[in-house]
Write a protein that holds these residues in place. Structure first.
Motif, PDB file in Angstrom:
ATOM      1  N   SER A   1       0.834  -1.193   0.000  1.00 63.31           N
ATOM      2  CA  SER A   1       0.000   0.000   0.000  1.00 63.31           C
ATOM      3  C   SER A   1       0.870   1.245   0.000  1.00 63.31           C
ATOM      4  N   ILE A   2       0.367   2.287  -0.631  1.00 62.01           N
ATOM      5  CA  ILE A   2       1.078   3.564  -0.678  1.00 62.01           C
ATOM      6  C   ILE A   2       0.634   4.395   0.517  1.00 62.01           C
ATOM      7  N   ALA A   3       1.612   4.900   1.277  1.00 56.52           N
ATOM      8  CA  ALA A   3       1.315   5.647   2.497  1.00 56.52           C
ATOM      9  C   ALA A   3       1.181   7.142   2.262  1.00 56.52           C
ATOM     10  N   SER A   4       1.842   7.648   1.245  1.00 57.29           N
ATOM     11  CA  SER A   4       1.888   9.092   1.039  1.00 57.29           C
ATOM     12  C   SER A   4       0.642   9.612   0.356  1.00 57.29           C
ATOM     13  N   ALA A   5       0.422  10.928   0.505  1.00 57.84           N
ATOM     14  CA  ALA A   5      -0.670  11.594  -0.200  1.00 57.84           C
ATOM     15  C   ALA A   5      -0.295  11.744  -1.672  1.00 57.84           C
ATOM     16  N   PRO A   6      -1.265  11.793  -2.562  1.00 54.45           N
ATOM     17  CA  PRO A   6      -0.978  11.925  -3.995  1.00 54.45           C
ATOM     18  C   PRO A   6      -0.257  13.221  -4.347  1.00 54.45           C
ATOM     19  N   ASP A   7      -0.363  14.217  -3.492  1.00 52.36           N
ATOM     20  CA  ASP A   7       0.188  15.535  -3.789  1.00 52.36           C
ATOM     21  C   ASP A   7       1.709  15.593  -3.708  1.00 52.36           C
ATOM     22  N   ASP A   8       2.332  14.548  -3.178  1.00 52.32           N
ATOM     23  CA  ASP A   8       3.787  14.522  -3.010  1.00 52.32           C
ATOM     24  C   ASP A   8       4.437  14.170  -4.347  1.00 52.32           C
ATOM     25  N   SER A   9       4.457  15.092  -5.272  1.00 51.31           N
ATOM     26  CA  SER A   9       4.857  14.843  -6.653  1.00 51.31           C
ATOM     27  C   SER A   9       6.282  14.302  -6.756  1.00 51.31           C
ATOM     28  N   GLY A  10       6.411  13.224  -7.544  1.00 49.55           N
ATOM     29  CA  GLY A  10       7.723  12.655  -7.790  1.00 49.55           C
ATOM     30  C   GLY A  10       8.254  11.772  -6.686  1.00 49.55           C
TER      31      GLY A  10
ATOM     32  N   VAL B   1      -1.767   1.837   6.940  1.00 42.55           N
ATOM     33  CA  VAL B   1      -0.957   2.480   5.888  1.00 42.55           C
ATOM     34  C   VAL B   1      -1.806   3.120   4.788  1.00 42.55           C
ATOM     35  N   PRO B   2      -2.680   2.385   4.087  1.00 41.01           N
ATOM     36  CA  PRO B   2      -3.472   3.053   3.045  1.00 41.01           C
ATOM     37  C   PRO B   2      -4.455   4.073   3.611  1.00 41.01           C
ATOM     38  N   LEU B   3      -4.892   3.860   4.857  1.00 43.07           N
ATOM     39  CA  LEU B   3      -5.798   4.812   5.497  1.00 43.07           C
ATOM     40  C   LEU B   3      -5.080   6.126   5.780  1.00 43.07           C
ATOM     41  N   MET B   4      -3.782   6.043   6.108  1.00 44.66           N
ATOM     42  CA  MET B   4      -3.025   7.261   6.378  1.00 44.66           C
ATOM     43  C   MET B   4      -2.849   8.077   5.113  1.00 44.66           C
ATOM     44  N   SER B   5      -2.769   7.422   3.968  1.00 42.73           N
ATOM     45  CA  SER B   5      -2.733   8.161   2.712  1.00 42.73           C
ATOM     46  C   SER B   5      -3.993   8.999   2.562  1.00 42.73           C
TER      47      SER B   5
ATOM     48  N   HIS C   1      -6.622  14.287   2.886  1.00 45.51           N
ATOM     49  CA  HIS C   1      -7.666  15.127   3.472  1.00 45.51           C
ATOM     50  C   HIS C   1      -7.052  16.415   4.033  1.00 45.51           C
ATOM     51  N   ARG C   2      -5.920  16.275   4.713  1.00 46.06           N
ATOM     52  CA  ARG C   2      -5.274  17.439   5.310  1.00 46.06           C
ATOM     53  C   ARG C   2      -4.635  18.349   4.264  1.00 46.06           C
TER      54      ARG C   2
ATOM     55  N   VAL D   1     -15.121  17.362   3.617  1.00 47.65           N
ATOM     56  CA  VAL D   1     -15.954  16.184   3.860  1.00 47.65           C
ATOM     57  C   VAL D   1     -15.492  15.524   5.160  1.00 47.65           C
ATOM     58  N   PRO D   2     -16.416  15.003   5.981  1.00 47.07           N
ATOM     59  CA  PRO D   2     -16.021  14.383   7.246  1.00 47.07           C
ATOM     60  C   PRO D   2     -15.121  13.172   7.033  1.00 47.07           C
ATOM     61  N   LEU D   3     -14.146  13.006   7.907  1.00 48.52           N
ATOM     62  CA  LEU D   3     -13.262  11.843   7.897  1.00 48.52           C
ATOM     63  C   LEU D   3     -12.956  11.484   9.342  1.00 48.52           C
ATOM     64  N   ARG D   4     -13.162  10.212   9.682  1.00 47.49           N
ATOM     65  CA  ARG D   4     -12.865   9.711  11.019  1.00 47.49           C
ATOM     66  C   ARG D   4     -12.104   8.390  10.889  1.00 47.49           C
ATOM     67  N   MET D   5     -11.184   8.137  11.831  1.00 44.20           N
ATOM     68  CA  MET D   5     -10.417   6.898  11.772  1.00 44.20           C
ATOM     69  C   MET D   5     -10.337   6.246  13.145  1.00 44.20           C
ATOM     70  N   LEU D   6     -10.614   4.942  13.172  1.00 41.55           N
ATOM     71  CA  LEU D   6     -10.374   4.089  14.328  1.00 41.55           C
ATOM     72  C   LEU D   6      -9.221   3.170  13.967  1.00 41.55           C
TER      73      LEU D   6
END
Length: 239
Positions: A66-75, A131-135, A140-141, A147-152
């Motif tokens: 799984s990819i952990a990073s946000a898509p915005d981290d270009s390259g 890991v994929p949830l942290m992405s 979101h951040r 949009v609402p986002l909650r994590m357990l």
């Protein structure tokens, strides 16, 4: 839609060389590996990739991660790997890999578990299932999505909670072996899930569950019992 990301399916079929640029220790048994992939065309939060290692003798090992990073981290992309006893690939990353080493990656893969940020997301994970949830959380951040986002997220102890330093008000940790003073110890229960389902956002929740087979089954049952529609539960499982 808010947060919609375009990903090239053609690019996902091509192997690319990725250079390890940074290693960050997350827990005693997990670390994040940052890779520079100049031709990476982006991914959706929740997607994974195929990674390939080739030994000097030609032996090849491939794994899905799984990819952990946000898509915005270009390259760049980040992977967070548990050190699996006897694991060929995770063992190499944890014991051998150093910045400057190269591997091959192909992706992103699978759209079923992806969350582009266009609907309220309820995330349930255990161990490295975070890991994929942290992405998704990072996306979101970074995008400032409303949009609402909650994590357990379930971990054996605070020391084993991956990304502990990054988790914020959107996250409720559950500890199964040991916990800080005053925090109960035990499995995720209806008492953790039901309050979130009682606070239905407009359009309801899209639930994402990631973890071992046992956790995925347990968490899914809790969601359904609390009123989450089965067709709006997406599951990524391992082991």
């Amino acid at each position: 839609m808010p947060g919609r990301i375009t990903v090239s399916e053609q690019a996902a079929a091509v192997w690319q060389t990725a250079t390890l640029t940074e290693i960050r220790r997350e827990t005693p048994h997990a670390a994040t590996f940052r890779l520079a992939v100049p031709e990476w065309t982006g991914h959706l939060p929740g997607q994974h990739l195929m990674l390939r290692l080739t030994a000097h003798d030609g032996y090849v090992a491939q794994r899905h991660y799984s990819i952990a990073s946000a898509p915005d981290d270009s390259g760049h992309i980040e992977l967070t790997l548990d050190e699996v006893p006897g694991g060929e690939v995770s063992g190499w990353f944890h014991s051998v890999a150093r910045p400057g080493d190269t591997v091959e990656v192909r992706g992103p893969l699978s759209g079923f578990f992806a969350w582009p940020g266009d609907r309220a997301a309820l995330l349930l994970g255990a161990g490295s299932g975070i890991v994929p949830l942290m992405s998704m959380v990072r996306h979101h951040r970074v995008r400032g999505l409303t949009v609402p986002l909650r994590m357990l997220v379930s971990a054996r102890s605070p020391e084993e909670l991956i990304y502990a330093r990054e988790l914020g008000a959107e996250t409720t940790p559950v500890f199964t072996r040991s916990a800080p003073a005053g925090v109960p110890v035990g499995r995720m229960t209806a008492a953790h899930v039901a309050p979130l389902l009682a606070e239905q956002p407009p359009g309801g929740w899209e639930a994402y569950v990631c973890g071992s087979n046992g956790f995925a089954e347990h968490a899914s049952r809790l969601l359904v019992a609390a009123g989450q529609p089965v067709e709006r539960i997406r599951i990524e499982r391992f082991g």
